[in-house]
Write an enzyme that holds these catalytic residues in place. Structure first.
Site, PDB file in Angstrom:
ATOM      1  N   LYS A 150      50.136  86.258  37.693  1.00  0.00           N
ATOM      2  CA  LYS A 150      48.887  85.654  37.190  1.00  0.00           C
ATOM      3  C   LYS A 150      48.425  86.228  35.846  1.00  0.00           C
ATOM      4  CE  LYS A 150      47.887  82.482  40.035  1.00  0.00           C
ATOM      5  NZ  LYS A 150      49.003  81.661  39.585  1.00  0.00           N
ATOM      6  N   TYR A 159      49.012  79.231  43.241  1.00  0.00           N
ATOM      7  CA  TYR A 159      50.235  79.601  42.517  1.00  0.00           C
ATOM      8  C   TYR A 159      50.407  78.753  41.246  1.00  0.00           C
ATOM      9  CZ  TYR A 159      54.920  81.573  42.061  1.00  0.00           C
ATOM     10  OH  TYR A 159      56.010  82.257  41.608  1.00  0.00           O
ATOM     11  N   TYR A 202      60.474  85.516  47.232  1.00  0.00           N
ATOM     12  CA  TYR A 202      59.592  86.665  47.465  1.00  0.00           C
ATOM     13  C   TYR A 202      59.889  87.153  48.870  1.00  0.00           C
ATOM     14  CZ  TYR A 202      56.591  85.198  43.507  1.00  0.00           C
ATOM     15  OH  TYR A 202      56.079  84.863  42.271  1.00  0.00           O
ATOM     16  N   PRO A 204      51.571  92.410  39.652  1.00  0.00           N
ATOM     17  CA  PRO A 204      52.383  91.291  39.174  1.00  0.00           C
ATOM     18  C   PRO A 204      52.708  90.205  40.204  1.00  0.00           C
ATOM     19  CG  PRO A 204      53.714  93.278  39.413  1.00  0.00           C
ATOM     20  CD  PRO A 204      52.298  93.689  39.613  1.00  0.00           C
ATOM     21  N   HIS A 211      60.325  74.713  38.545  1.00  0.00           N
ATOM     22  CA  HIS A 211      60.516  74.878  39.986  1.00  0.00           C
ATOM     23  C   HIS A 211      59.471  74.089  40.749  1.00  0.00           C
ATOM     24  CE1 HIS A 211      62.706  79.009  39.449  1.00  0.00           C
ATOM     25  NE2 HIS A 211      63.279  78.030  38.786  1.00  0.00           N
TER      26      HIS A 211
END
Ligand code: DHB
Length: 397
Positions: free
Chosen positions: A299, A387, A203, A295, A72
Site C-alpha cells: 500500500k 487490495y 502470499y 509492506p 493480475h
C-alpha cells in the site's frame, strides 16, 4: 529562485504532485537529497492500485507500464499447505492490480517532468524548510551538498521527503501526534533470475512463517521470506533462502518453486506509523513523511499518490477559485483514507506472519481470518476491494 509550490522530495509523492499541478499551470520545483541514478535504482514494492494506473495514463506516463507491467486478476493465499485463489476482478466488478516496480514508475515520472521543462534539483544537501507558519515560506539547500546556500521562495511547501526527511520535523513536536507499531519480524527480499512459476502473487503463511512470491519480468522474480529484523544478511546463504522459500511455498502436490541465481538480497524491518496532522501553516506533508505501512499488501506508494491527488485538488481550488477549504481540510481528508490503508496492511501482516510473541490462540484466530476469506464472499470482497484500492470519497474543495 521562486515557484508556487516548493516540493522537498522527488519520489512518487513529490513527482506525481508536480505533474498534477503542471496540468493546471501551477508551477513547482522538486529538490531531493538523492542523485537521479539512486532514485531510479532503489528497489521497493511494485503493486499499483487500479486507479493509480488510470491516473498514470491520464498524466501521459502509462505507456511503459502498459507494455512491461503484469496485470493480475487475483492473488493466491496459502496456509496449512492449501492454496486459495481470491478472484479480485470478479469480486470488484472488473478491477485488476498491476505489478510494475516503483523505480520504473519513478523513471517514467522523472522523464515526463523533465520533458515538460519541470525543474528537479537532485543531490542537494543541508535542506531546511523555513517560515512554514508565515506567508513567505521557503526551502534552503546546497546544490551537490556543498554548493552555496540557495533559497527557493514559494507560496507553499510540501514535504514529500520520506520518513527521515526534514518535512515532518518542520511541524512543531508539540503540535503533532505520532502513532506507531513495530512488528517483531522483517522481510528478506531477493531478486532471482528465473522464469515465472505461478500466474499470480502467492502470499503464504506456513509453519516457519510468511513468504511472498512476486514477479518483476518474465525472467526476473521477486521473493520474500519472513526473518528476524535484526538478522545479518550474511547469515542468509542462498541455500538457506531456497530451503525456507520451498518450505513455505511448495504445496506437496508436485508444484515446486523454480530456483535461479539470486542477484540481490536485502532485509527490511516492518512497522506501521502515522503522524497527525499532516499540515502546519503553509507546509503540507505527504507519503512516507507522514505515514509508513508494513509492506504486506503493497500500500505504501499507493497511499502516497492518494495524498498528493487530494493535495493537488486543494491547490487547484486555491489558485483557480481562491477556495481555502481543500487546503484547510487536507490532513483530515487524507487521514480517513490513510487509516484504512494502515488497517488493511496491519490485517494482512498479522494474518499472514508467524509471531512468536503471540499465543497459539491468536495464531488460530489468524487461520480463522484466512478461512473466512475462503468461505465468505463479504470477507473475500472486502479483501479484494482494499487490495485494488478503495474508491475516493468526494473532496470538499
Ligand atoms: C511486492 C511487494 C509487496 O509488499 C506485496 O504485497 C506484493 C508484491 C513486490 O515487491 O513485488
Amino acid at each position: 529562485m521562486r515557484t508556487q509550490v516548493g516540493i522537498v522530495g522527488a519520489g512518487p509523492a513529490g513527482l506525481f504532485l508536480a505533474l498534477l499541478l503542471n496540468r493546471e499551470g501551477i508551477s513547482a520545483v522538486n529538490i531531493d537529497s538523492r542523485s537521479r541514478p539512486d532514485i531510479e535504482s532503489t528497489i521497493r514494492a511494485g503493486v499499483l492500485e487500479h486507479w493509480v494506473t488510470e491516473l498514470m495514463h491520464e498524466l501521459g506516463v502509462g505507456e511503459r507500464m502498459l507494455r512491461d507491467g503484469h496485470f493480475h486478476d487475483g492473488i493466491t493465499l496459502q496456509w496449512n499447505g492449501e492454496r486459495h485463489h481470491v478472484d479480485i476482478t470478479e469480486l470488484t466488478g472488473g478491477k485488476r492490480v498491476t505489478v510494475y516496480p516503483q523505480h520504473e514508475v519513478l523513471k517514467d515520472l522523472i522523464a515526463a517532468r523533465l520533458a515538460q521543462g519541470g525543474e528537479i534539483v537532485f543531490s542537494v544537501g543541508d535542506t531546511k524548510i523555513n517560515g512554514a507558519d508565515t506567508d513567505t515560506p521557503s526551502i534552503s539547500f546546497r546544490r551537490d551538498g556543498t554548493g552555496e546556500l540557495e533559497t527557493l521562495h514559494c507560496d507553499y511547501v510540501v514535504g514529500a521527503d520520506g520518513f527521515h526527511g526534514p518535512g515532518r520535523q518542520a511541524i512543531p513536536r508539540a503540535l503533532r501526534t505520532e502513532y506507531q507499531k513495530v512488528y517483531p519480524f522483517g522481510w528478506l527480499g531477493v531478486l532471482v533470475n528465473a522464469p515465472l512459476c505461478w500466474h499470480e502473487l502467492i502470499y503464504a503463511n506456513q509453519k516457519d512463517g510468511f513468504a511472498l512470491l512476486s514477479t518483476r519480468s518474465p525472467d526476473v522474480q521477486r521473493m520474500y521470506v519472513q526473518c528476524d529484523p535484526k538478522d545479518d544478511i550474511a547469515e542468509w546463504s542462498d541455500a538457506r533462502i531456497w530451503d525456507e522459500l520451498h518450505a513455505r511455498l511448495d504445496t506437496g502436490d508436485g508444484w515446486t518453486l523454480t530456483e535461479g541465481e539470486i542477484f540481490q538480497k536485502n532485509i527490511v524491518p516492518l512497522r506501521s506509523f502515522v503522524c497527525e496532522p499532516m499540515q502546519y501553516g503553509r507546509l503540507f506533508i505527504a507519503g512516507d513523511a507522514a505515514h509508513i505501512v508494513p509492506p504486506t499488501g503493497a500500500k505504501g506508494m499507493n497511499l502516497a499518490v492518494a495524498d498528493v491527488l487530494v493535495l493537488s485538488r486543494a491547490f487547484i481550488a486555491k489558485y483557480k477559485r481562491n477556495s481555502q477549504l481543500g487546503l484547510d481540510t487536507y490532513s483530515a481528508t487524507c487521514l480517513r483514507r490513510i487509516w484504512k490503508g494502515e488497517r488493511f496492511s496491519w490485517y494482512m501482516t498479522t494474518m499472514l506472519h508467524r509471531n512468536n510473541t503471540e499465543s497459539d490462540f491468536e495464531q488460530r484466530i489468524h487461520f480463522a481470518d484466512l478461512d473466512l476469506v475462503r468461505t465468505n464472499i463479504s470477507q473475500a470482497r472486502s479483501l479484494a476491494e482494499n487490495y485494488v484500492g478503495l474508491p475516493f470519497e468526494q473532496f470538499a474543495a
